[in-house]
Design a protein around this motif. Structure first.
Motif, PDB file in Angstrom:
ATOM      1  N   HIS A 120       0.848  -1.201   0.000  1.00 32.69           N
ATOM      2  CA  HIS A 120       0.000   0.000   0.000  1.00 32.69           C
ATOM      3  C   HIS A 120       0.876   1.240   0.000  1.00 32.69           C
ATOM      4  O   HIS A 120       1.638   1.480   0.943  1.00 32.69           O
ATOM      5  CB  HIS A 120      -0.917   0.004   1.235  1.00 32.69           C
ATOM      6  N   ILE A 121       0.784   1.992  -1.076  1.00 34.27           N
ATOM      7  CA  ILE A 121       1.507   3.257  -1.182  1.00 34.27           C
ATOM      8  C   ILE A 121       0.611   4.369  -0.654  1.00 34.27           C
ATOM      9  O   ILE A 121      -0.536   4.507  -1.076  1.00 34.27           O
ATOM     10  CB  ILE A 121       1.912   3.523  -2.640  1.00 34.27           C
ATOM     11  N   GLU A 122       1.134   5.151   0.265  1.00 29.78           N
ATOM     12  CA  GLU A 122       0.404   6.166   1.018  1.00 29.78           C
ATOM     13  C   GLU A 122      -0.336   5.504   2.176  1.00 29.78           C
ATOM     14  O   GLU A 122      -1.431   5.898   2.557  1.00 29.78           O
ATOM     15  CB  GLU A 122      -0.562   6.949   0.119  1.00 29.78           C
ATOM     16  N   PHE A 149       4.100   1.627   2.568  1.00 26.46           N
ATOM     17  CA  PHE A 149       4.971   2.702   2.105  1.00 26.46           C
ATOM     18  C   PHE A 149       4.333   4.037   2.481  1.00 26.46           C
ATOM     19  O   PHE A 149       3.206   4.336   2.068  1.00 26.46           O
ATOM     20  CB  PHE A 149       5.191   2.585   0.596  1.00 26.46           C
ATOM     21  N   THR A 150       5.036   4.825   3.285  1.00 26.70           N
ATOM     22  CA  THR A 150       4.427   6.004   3.906  1.00 26.70           C
ATOM     23  C   THR A 150       5.012   7.317   3.405  1.00 26.70           C
ATOM     24  O   THR A 150       6.147   7.377   2.922  1.00 26.70           O
ATOM     25  CB  THR A 150       4.590   5.939   5.431  1.00 26.70           C
ATOM     26  N   THR A 151       4.202   8.363   3.593  1.00 27.96           N
ATOM     27  CA  THR A 151       4.588   9.701   3.142  1.00 27.96           C
ATOM     28  C   THR A 151       5.105  10.587   4.273  1.00 27.96           C
ATOM     29  O   THR A 151       5.660  11.651   4.018  1.00 27.96           O
ATOM     30  CB  THR A 151       3.389  10.423   2.500  1.00 27.96           C
ATOM     31  N   SER A 152       4.880  10.166   5.514  1.00 33.40           N
ATOM     32  CA  SER A 152       5.245  11.040   6.638  1.00 33.40           C
ATOM     33  C   SER A 152       5.479  10.229   7.905  1.00 33.40           C
ATOM     34  O   SER A 152       5.055   9.074   8.021  1.00 33.40           O
ATOM     35  CB  SER A 152       4.131  12.061   6.905  1.00 33.40           C
ATOM     36  N   THR A 153       6.112  10.872   8.874  1.00 32.93           N
ATOM     37  CA  THR A 153       6.312  10.229  10.175  1.00 32.93           C
ATOM     38  C   THR A 153       4.988  10.073  10.904  1.00 32.93           C
ATOM     39  O   THR A 153       4.842   9.176  11.739  1.00 32.93           O
ATOM     40  CB  THR A 153       7.299  11.044  11.031  1.00 32.93           C
ATOM     41  N   TYR A 154       4.021  10.946  10.614  1.00 33.66           N
ATOM     42  CA  TYR A 154       2.681  10.815  11.216  1.00 33.66           C
ATOM     43  C   TYR A 154       2.070   9.474  10.810  1.00 33.66           C
ATOM     44  O   TYR A 154       1.479   8.769  11.635  1.00 33.66           O
ATOM     45  CB  TYR A 154       1.764  11.943  10.751  1.00 33.66           C
ATOM     46  N   ALA A 155       2.197   9.134   9.540  1.00 33.57           N
ATOM     47  CA  ALA A 155       1.655   7.868   9.044  1.00 33.57           C
ATOM     48  C   ALA A 155       2.367   6.690   9.691  1.00 33.57           C
ATOM     49  O   ALA A 155       1.737   5.679  10.053  1.00 33.57           O
ATOM     50  CB  ALA A 155       1.794   7.802   7.523  1.00 33.57           C
ATOM     51  N   ASP A 167       9.551  -3.493  10.598  1.00 32.03           N
ATOM     52  CA  ASP A 167      10.151  -4.057   9.391  1.00 32.03           C
ATOM     53  C   ASP A 167       9.186  -4.107   8.209  1.00 32.03           C
ATOM     54  O   ASP A 167       9.591  -4.407   7.089  1.00 32.03           O
ATOM     55  CB  ASP A 167      10.712  -5.450   9.666  1.00 32.03           C
ATOM     56  N   LYS A 168       7.913  -3.771   8.452  1.00 32.56           N
ATOM     57  CA  LYS A 168       6.921  -3.739   7.374  1.00 32.56           C
ATOM     58  C   LYS A 168       6.632  -2.304   6.900  1.00 32.56           C
ATOM     59  O   LYS A 168       5.911  -2.091   5.934  1.00 32.56           O
ATOM     60  CB  LYS A 168       5.602  -4.371   7.839  1.00 32.56           C
ATOM     61  N   ILE A 169       7.188  -1.326   7.618  1.00 35.83           N
ATOM     62  CA  ILE A 169       6.932   0.091   7.316  1.00 35.83           C
ATOM     63  C   ILE A 169       8.145   0.686   6.608  1.00 35.83           C
ATOM     64  O   ILE A 169       9.280   0.588   7.098  1.00 35.83           O
ATOM     65  CB  ILE A 169       6.640   0.882   8.599  1.00 35.83           C
ATOM     66  N   PHE A 170       7.899   1.327   5.472  1.00 32.44           N
ATOM     67  CA  PHE A 170       8.961   1.943   4.683  1.00 32.44           C
ATOM     68  C   PHE A 170       8.610   3.412   4.457  1.00 32.44           C
ATOM     69  O   PHE A 170       7.679   3.731   3.708  1.00 32.44           O
ATOM     70  CB  PHE A 170       9.116   1.223   3.346  1.00 32.44           C
TER      71      PHE A 170
END
Length: 364
Positions: A120-122, A149-155, A167-170
């Protein structure tokens, strides 16, 4: 490795373009990676979907499910039925979904039931408002996702709170900004510029499509009337979403400075945004673009899934609160709007980082 990329609505197209470019580049470097693109047909108006393929040089989809309009449930069901059939005929190793539209959630469900990994992107963005269909789409999608796959540290923090392991968060950045930065020099003056005799920084752009703003006629009329009155010294250009257009008919919103126009393609619309004095919107994605282009943005929502645009960028939330709207306009018209900055990793290279991470995950 074969990846299936899902797109279905206007925001998706801006996000998949750099992903496709990054995959092609990776393959040219000798990595075993290919993709297939599935367009669900959730947005079928040419200016909401068709022109994006041409303007952003996105290859023609391998399949179009041609779902078109319907209720949330009708669209979800039609996408699931169509994508399930497609996936049976064209299997893959990974399904990539982007954003938070109905297509994102529906295809994630189908993929997981078929035993296929989901990226999941975003991922991880949250507004906290369960009245937004998109919030439900985000929660359901992220509950099924394998790689985030994240856009910010908030996410990142939102995902960790619900138990997603590190390990699943990029944290890879914002692919929509990849597209904006790549195409900023290609933005094109739309015909409406000359037709309305617009001048840079002497007009505003308005977009409205959220059910909370447009579903009730009295609410919609009151909101637009206030905005137009407060911005009376500026032409206000309003590209009208097909959904909103139906609701506007019969409201008699006839103001000298309010100009309804047809939906615009990517290059035309962002030319207007970049050169606007301010943007009035209830969109989430537009607040990201205004932040990067340093354009004041007044968001007509009570919550946002992109808090970085408010805390770091040029965005202010006012909801439909008359007093908050007046206050925001007072600051705007006095020339004292805050100076924003660009969030971390919104640098034009998010897609490269995403595809690099996928290559590492699958040992390509």
């Amino acid at each position: 490795m074969r990846i299936t990329i899902i797109a279905g609505a206007r925001p998706n197209f801006m996000k998949i373009a750099p992903i496709i470019d990054a995959i092609i580049n990776k393959k040219q470097q000798g990595h075993d990676i290919t993709y297939q693109l599935v367009h669900t047909g959730q947005h079928y108006d040419k200016n909401l979907s068709g022109t994006f393929f041409e303007e952003l040089n996105i290859p023609f989809p391998d399949a179009n499910l041609e779902v078109k309009s319907g209720t949330q449930s009708e669209q979800t069901a039609a996408i699931m039925i169509g994508f399930e059939k497609y996936l049976e005929e064209s299997p893959c190793d990974l399904v990539v979904v982007v954003g938070d539209v109905t297509s994102t959630m529906a295809c994630a469900i189908v993929a997981k039931k078929a035993g296929v990994d989901v990226a999941h992107i975003e991922a991880g963005i949250r507004s906290g408002d369960m009245n937004m269909p998109e919030e439900i789409n985000r929660i359901v999608t992220d509950s099924l996702t394998d790689y985030f796959f994240t856009t910010s540290t908030y996410a990142n923090e939102n995902l960790k709170k619900v138990g997603v392991s590190d390990d699943k968060i990029f944290f890879t950045g914002n692919v929509m900004i990849d597209t904006l930065l790549k195409n900023e020099s290609r933005l094109v003056k739309p015909p409406v510029w000359n037709a309305l005799k617009l001048e840079a920084k002497k007009y505003m752009v308005m977009t409205l499509h959220r059910p909370s703003n447009v579903d009730e006629e009295h609410q919609l009329k009151g909101l637009i009337t206030q905005l137009v009155d407060l911005g009376k010294d500026f032409p206000i250009v309003f590209p009208v979403h097909p959904r909103t257009k139906k609701l506007l008919e019969g409201l008699n919103l006839n103001f000298d400075n309010l100009h309804f126009i047809e939906p615009l393609g990517y290059l035309h619309f962002n030319y207007l945004v970049k050169n606007a004095f301010a943007v009035l919107t209830d969109s989430g994605g537009i607040t990201e673009e205004t932040t990067v282009m340093n354009v004041p943005c007044i968001t007509l929502r009570d919550s946002t899934e992109r808090p970085e645009t408010c805390e770091i960028g040029t965005n202010v939330l006012v909801g439909s609160d008359s007093d908050k709207i007046k206050e925001a306009f007072s600051v705007l018209l006095s020339g004292n709007w805050k100076k924003g900055s660009i969030p971390k990793l919104w640098d034009g290279h998010a897609a490269e980082r995403i595809v690099d991470a996928i290559a590492d995950i699958y040992n390509l």
